[in-house]
Design an enzyme around this catalytic site. Sequence first.
Site, short mmCIF file in Angstrom:
data_model
loop_
_atom_site.label_atom_id
_atom_site.label_comp_id
_atom_site.label_asym_id
_atom_site.label_seq_id
_atom_site.Cartn_x
_atom_site.Cartn_y
_atom_site.Cartn_z
N HIS A 27 1.53 4.30 -3.07
CA HIS A 27 1.45 5.77 -3.03
C HIS A 27 2.64 6.37 -3.79
O HIS A 27 2.49 7.35 -4.51
CB HIS A 27 1.50 6.28 -1.58
CG HIS A 27 0.19 6.24 -0.86
ND1 HIS A 27 -0.95 6.86 -1.34
CD2 HIS A 27 -0.17 5.68 0.33
CE1 HIS A 27 -1.95 6.68 -0.48
NE2 HIS A 27 -1.50 5.96 0.55
N HIS A 48 0.83 -1.21 0.00
CA HIS A 48 0.00 0.00 0.00
C HIS A 48 0.87 1.26 0.00
O HIS A 48 0.65 2.17 -0.79
CB HIS A 48 -0.94 -0.01 1.21
CG HIS A 48 -1.74 1.24 1.35
ND1 HIS A 48 -3.01 1.39 0.82
CD2 HIS A 48 -1.43 2.44 1.91
CE1 HIS A 48 -3.45 2.61 1.08
NE2 HIS A 48 -2.51 3.27 1.74
N GLU A 49 1.85 1.29 0.90
CA GLU A 49 2.70 2.48 1.00
C GLU A 49 3.52 2.68 -0.28
O GLU A 49 3.68 3.80 -0.75
CB GLU A 49 3.63 2.37 2.22
CG GLU A 49 2.91 2.42 3.55
CD GLU A 49 2.02 3.66 3.70
OE1 GLU A 49 2.45 4.75 3.29
OE2 GLU A 49 0.89 3.53 4.19
N GLU A 91 -6.13 7.31 -1.69
CA GLU A 91 -6.12 6.18 -0.75
C GLU A 91 -6.68 4.92 -1.41
O GLU A 91 -6.14 3.83 -1.29
CB GLU A 91 -6.93 6.51 0.50
CG GLU A 91 -6.17 7.31 1.54
CD GLU A 91 -4.83 6.69 1.91
OE1 GLU A 91 -4.74 5.45 2.04
OE2 GLU A 91 -3.86 7.44 2.06
ZN LIG Z 1 -2.42 5.30 2.20
#
Ligand SMILES: [Zn+2]
Length: 274
Positions: free
Chosen positions: A144, A140-141, A203
């Site tokens: 980004h 997830h990170e 997100e």
């Molecule tokens: Zn996030």
Amino acid sequence: MNRRKFLGYVGCGCCNIILTSCGTVPITDRRQLQLIPESKLNAQAAAIYEKVKKKEKLSDDTKTLNKIIEIGKKIEDAISEYFYKTSVPDPTVNFDWEYILIDNKKMKNAWCMPGGKIAIYTGMLEITKNDNGLAAVMGHEIAHAVAKHSVERASRSMVINLGTQIADIASGGKISQANRATGGSIGLLTQIGIFNPFNRKQESEADYLGLIFSSLSGFDIRETVKIWERMQKANKGKELAEFMSTHPSSANRIKKINDWVNGIILDYPPIKVN
Ligand SMILES: [Zn+2]
């Protein structure tokens, strides 16, 4: 699951401010504002990362750090291989990947700066629990960073600041005075926006791409939903999990992730890295 379905969920936000300064997020094909060069942001992030390494207590748990590096390397390779195989320019080509484990049990957090500078706090390990969990959070990170969400955010705020300056002139400088009065002290990490939440669209996109990257790397992405559930549980305790303050979880978020999981397992199976 294809990208059209993703866009159906997230909606296509086109840049209507300055069309020539638009880029496209790979895989989701969402258009985004890119006024600030990636190289500039990466260099800033790298400098701040060096300071963070000096300021924070780094964990001496080399076993866990090596595990983090091993998972990270798998994700790095899978991402590059995927873009190579699909003939799409690798968005991580200018990344200089690095991983640290910060010794802070109270911080349930993890982040990836622009350019691939990653940190996991030991408190986060209570939530991730296993390799698949760690891969879910890291995926997830990393998503980004791959989707250049920081470039987009910095570009947007640049446009907003330009707007503010114009408004400032009209209001006789009252906004500037108010800003000075409240003080502008910002911490090391806030300089690069680590503790500023991304917007909902970003997100959701990081959730989606994170699942894809973890799946391509050979991890079981069914763990992702469990992570969010553990996070919500931890958040009910006395201490707020920092990860939750920048990644507000909701039943809707968990439902979307759950809806994506099976399709992504089928469409993005583990990729063979040569
Ligand atoms: Zn996030």
